[in-house]
Scaffold this motif. Sequence first.
Motif, PDB file in Angstrom:
ATOM      1  N   GLY A 231       0.797  -1.229   0.000  1.00 13.03           N
ATOM      2  CA  GLY A 231       0.000   0.000   0.000  1.00 13.03           C
ATOM      3  C   GLY A 231       0.822   1.267   0.000  1.00 13.03           C
ATOM      4  O   GLY A 231       0.274   2.350  -0.154  1.00 13.03           O
ATOM      5  N   SER A 232       2.127   1.158   0.178  1.00 13.17           N
ATOM      6  CA  SER A 232       2.999   2.332   0.116  1.00 13.17           C
ATOM      7  C   SER A 232       4.062   2.097  -0.956  1.00 13.17           C
ATOM      8  O   SER A 232       4.287   0.971  -1.388  1.00 13.17           O
ATOM      9  CB  SER A 232       3.669   2.576   1.477  1.00 13.17           C
ATOM     10  OG  SER A 232       4.411   1.439   1.860  1.00 13.17           O
ATOM     11  N   ILE A 233       4.673   3.171  -1.385  1.00 11.98           N
ATOM     12  CA  ILE A 233       5.697   3.058  -2.424  1.00 11.98           C
ATOM     13  C   ILE A 233       7.008   2.634  -1.778  1.00 11.98           C
ATOM     14  O   ILE A 233       7.587   3.393  -0.982  1.00 11.98           O
ATOM     15  CB  ILE A 233       5.868   4.399  -3.166  1.00 11.98           C
ATOM     16  CG1 ILE A 233       4.543   4.809  -3.824  1.00 11.98           C
ATOM     17  CG2 ILE A 233       6.963   4.294  -4.220  1.00 11.98           C
ATOM     18  CD1 ILE A 233       4.579   6.158  -4.485  1.00 11.98           C
ATOM     19  N   PRO A 234       7.481   1.419  -2.070  1.00 13.24           N
ATOM     20  CA  PRO A 234       8.706   0.949  -1.423  1.00 13.24           C
ATOM     21  C   PRO A 234       9.945   1.621  -2.016  1.00 13.24           C
ATOM     22  O   PRO A 234       9.944   2.063  -3.154  1.00 13.24           O
ATOM     23  CB  PRO A 234       8.700  -0.555  -1.718  1.00 13.24           C
ATOM     24  CG  PRO A 234       7.967  -0.667  -3.023  1.00 13.24           C
ATOM     25  CD  PRO A 234       6.925   0.414  -2.997  1.00 13.24           C
ATOM     26  N   GLU A 235      10.988   1.636  -1.222  1.00 16.24           N
ATOM     27  CA  GLU A 235      12.257   2.202  -1.690  1.00 16.24           C
ATOM     28  C   GLU A 235      13.016   1.141  -2.477  1.00 16.24           C
ATOM     29  O   GLU A 235      13.192   0.008  -2.019  1.00 16.24           O
ATOM     30  CB  GLU A 235      13.089   2.656  -0.491  1.00 16.24           C
ATOM     31  CG  GLU A 235      14.411   3.303  -0.881  1.00 16.24           C
ATOM     32  CD  GLU A 235      15.226   3.725   0.321  1.00 16.24           C
ATOM     33  OE1 GLU A 235      16.379   4.144   0.133  1.00 16.24           O
ATOM     34  OE2 GLU A 235      14.700   3.616   1.450  1.00 16.24           O
ATOM     35  N   LEU A 236      13.451   1.498  -3.676  1.00 17.37           N
ATOM     36  CA  LEU A 236      14.209   0.582  -4.521  1.00 17.37           C
ATOM     37  C   LEU A 236      15.686   0.955  -4.486  1.00 17.37           C
ATOM     38  O   LEU A 236      16.033   2.132  -4.630  1.00 17.37           O
ATOM     39  CB  LEU A 236      13.698   0.625  -5.967  1.00 17.37           C
ATOM     40  CG  LEU A 236      12.219   0.306  -6.200  1.00 17.37           C
ATOM     41  CD1 LEU A 236      11.897   0.350  -7.692  1.00 17.37           C
ATOM     42  CD2 LEU A 236      11.850  -1.054  -5.628  1.00 17.37           C
TER      43      LEU A 236
END
Length: 382
Positions: A231-236
């Motif tokens: 549900g959140s934008i993960p860090e890549l």
Amino acid sequence: MNFSRKNKATNITLLISAFVIVSLILWNTNSFFKKFKEEERLKMEIWATAQLELIQSSVDQELGNLTLKVMGNNTSTPMILVNEEGSFKTHNILEERASDSLYIQKKIRQFASENEPIHIVQEGELLETLYYGNSEVLNKLKFYPLALLLIIFLFGAVIFFFFRTNKASEQNKLWAGMAKETAHQIGTPLTSLLGWNELLKSEDINPDITKEIAKDITRLQTITERFSKIGSIPELQEHDIVAETERAYQYLKRRSSKLIQFEFGSDVDHLPVLLNPPLFNWSIENLVKNGIDAMKGKGAISIQIEQKGANVNILVSDTGHGIPKSDFQNIFNPGVTSKKRGWGLGLSLVKRIVEEYHKGKIKVLSSNKEGTIMQITLKTNV
């Protein structure tokens, strides 16, 4: 339950109201079309009367101003005037087509099917026959109901897809909220387990026991991290795709049945890709577990990594019963599963992780009775 019934009743009421409104619009349009057609018929009858006066005036009297005005006032309705000898005159028809007898004969048949011809008779003798077609305005009006229906259909489709997308968005928010809440709830007992394990290490017990407990705690921490990122934008960040894939592979290999034969291969030793390792490993685990379920706990699982230009393909294959070709796309939809006790969320999560979070692609590369190959495609960072 009452809210659901009210909502259903409201939808039915809106549907009936829309049907009634459309029916009224179509009925009024049809009535207007018929009225306009009758008025055009009356105009043609007046013109035919003026034509009769024109014929008579050439014999015994001069033509009146009113007759001339009637004759010259019709500039929209196409007409063909045929006398008793078969000769014809055209009005409001392109000059280059007016001399084409085959075209005129075709138009006469068309006009006769659209409107009943008007016979110009003098003292019981047929002098001429007037064939006329629908004016440009009438032809446009004829297609107005179809255009209206098309507009209503498109408008309805836009509303339908809007509410469907809105509903899907709400469901996604619900699942994301549940995932985050699950991660939060796991966090408290997980902290306690860490403390209890440290206490056990200080006691005189077999150290292998605390090591296994530590592995399970680490696993729970990984699961918690995965759920917290939904549900959140993960860090890549840049990671070696080969090493991360092999890490997930080795974890599953150690914890799977001895009846499963595992194989791992890669045509490159090291390949940097922007990844979120917990979520990527979750995707690999889901694909492998699906393959194991399809084989009913006995068969072969293979993971192959192939570099294709600026992309890398991760192929996960099994020797299960296969997937029907008609379901190649459906299996990624939430709730779609062939398992009796499955929720149908595994592949939908994989699709979301791969395509939304990592901007990659996932698809069923091939499938038959001898097995299935799933393919993940990601952009390399080289």
